[in-house]
Design a protein around this motif. Structure first.
Motif, PDB file in Angstrom:
ATOM      1  N   LEU A  65       0.825  -1.212   0.000  1.00  0.00           N
ATOM      2  CA  LEU A  65       0.000   0.000   0.000  1.00  0.00           C
ATOM      3  C   LEU A  65       0.858   1.261   0.000  1.00  0.00           C
ATOM      4  O   LEU A  65       0.545   2.227  -0.708  1.00  0.00           O
ATOM      5  N   GLU A  66       1.938   1.264   0.772  1.00  0.00           N
ATOM      6  CA  GLU A  66       2.837   2.417   0.796  1.00  0.00           C
ATOM      7  C   GLU A  66       3.445   2.665  -0.581  1.00  0.00           C
ATOM      8  O   GLU A  66       3.532   3.810  -1.036  1.00  0.00           O
ATOM      9  N   ARG A  67       3.872   1.603  -1.246  1.00  0.00           N
ATOM     10  CA  ARG A  67       4.439   1.744  -2.593  1.00  0.00           C
ATOM     11  C   ARG A  67       3.394   2.286  -3.558  1.00  0.00           C
ATOM     12  O   ARG A  67       3.684   3.158  -4.382  1.00  0.00           O
ATOM     13  N   LEU A  68       2.190   1.767  -3.466  1.00  0.00           N
ATOM     14  CA  LEU A  68       1.117   2.226  -4.341  1.00  0.00           C
ATOM     15  C   LEU A  68       0.848   3.713  -4.124  1.00  0.00           C
ATOM     16  O   LEU A  68       0.705   4.474  -5.088  1.00  0.00           O
ATOM     17  N   GLU A  69       0.782   4.147  -2.871  1.00  0.00           N
ATOM     18  CA  GLU A  69       0.559   5.560  -2.573  1.00  0.00           C
ATOM     19  C   GLU A  69       1.682   6.418  -3.141  1.00  0.00           C
ATOM     20  O   GLU A  69       1.440   7.501  -3.681  1.00  0.00           O
ATOM     21  N   LEU A  70       2.928   5.943  -3.028  1.00  0.00           N
ATOM     22  CA  LEU A  70       4.065   6.684  -3.569  1.00  0.00           C
ATOM     23  C   LEU A  70       3.966   6.796  -5.087  1.00  0.00           C
ATOM     24  O   LEU A  70       4.128   7.881  -5.657  1.00  0.00           O
ATOM     25  N   PHE A  71       3.664   5.692  -5.757  1.00  0.00           N
ATOM     26  CA  PHE A  71       3.533   5.723  -7.220  1.00  0.00           C
ATOM     27  C   PHE A  71       2.390   6.636  -7.661  1.00  0.00           C
ATOM     28  O   PHE A  71       2.505   7.344  -8.658  1.00  0.00           O
ATOM     29  N   ARG A 129       0.628  11.751 -10.004  1.00  0.00           N
ATOM     30  CA  ARG A 129      -0.062  13.048  -9.899  1.00  0.00           C
ATOM     31  C   ARG A 129       0.907  14.199 -10.153  1.00  0.00           C
ATOM     32  O   ARG A 129       0.585  15.144 -10.858  1.00  0.00           O
ATOM     33  N   GLY A 130       2.100  14.098  -9.575  1.00  0.00           N
ATOM     34  CA  GLY A 130       3.108  15.139  -9.761  1.00  0.00           C
ATOM     35  C   GLY A 130       3.526  15.278 -11.213  1.00  0.00           C
ATOM     36  O   GLY A 130       3.636  16.400 -11.732  1.00  0.00           O
ATOM     37  N   GLU A 131       3.740  14.150 -11.869  1.00  0.00           N
ATOM     38  CA  GLU A 131       4.115  14.195 -13.289  1.00  0.00           C
ATOM     39  C   GLU A 131       2.999  14.814 -14.125  1.00  0.00           C
ATOM     40  O   GLU A 131       3.245  15.579 -15.046  1.00  0.00           O
ATOM     41  N   HIS A 132       1.759  14.484 -13.778  1.00  0.00           N
ATOM     42  CA  HIS A 132       0.604  15.031 -14.496  1.00  0.00           C
ATOM     43  C   HIS A 132       0.520  16.548 -14.285  1.00  0.00           C
ATOM     44  O   HIS A 132       0.281  17.306 -15.228  1.00  0.00           O
ATOM     45  N   GLN A 133       0.745  16.994 -13.043  1.00  0.00           N
ATOM     46  CA  GLN A 133       0.713  18.425 -12.752  1.00  0.00           C
ATOM     47  C   GLN A 133       1.831  19.163 -13.479  1.00  0.00           C
ATOM     48  O   GLN A 133       1.622  20.274 -13.992  1.00  0.00           O
TER      49      GLN A 133
END
Length: 93
Positions: free
Chosen positions: A56-62, A67-71
């Protein structure tokens, strides 16, 4: 996380009913998830809680990276200097 070993980590639900304790022990010891089948088809995954939390932690990081790349692609970002200045301003309030 270690991948499933097909001849050891896929078990029918009928065996899970009979050997639940042994299955949980196997998952903890091997650190591999176990696929539980029902009517010959995959139905559920049994995995160690620590492995699940790490997943779950890895998924949240990805997701955050995505989101950052999209922004960034949309031009919705601030330079490091602007970000730094904003943070210092908030800290000094």
């Amino acid at each position: 996380m270690t991948r499933v070993v097909l001849n050891q980590d896929i078990r029918p639900i009928s065996e899970l009913r009979e050997k639940a304790t042994a299955f949980v022990q196997q998952v903890r010891e091997t650190q591999r998830p176990m696929v539980i089948t029902q009517h010959g088809r995959s139905a559920a995954v049994l995995m160690d809680v620590t492995q699940y939390e790490q997943l779950l932690e890895r998924l949240e990081l990805f997701e955050a990276i995505h989101r950052g790349e999209h922004q960034i692609a949309e031009g919705k970002y601030a330079s490091s200097k602007v970000s730094r200045d904003r943070m210092l301003e908030r800290l000094n309030r």
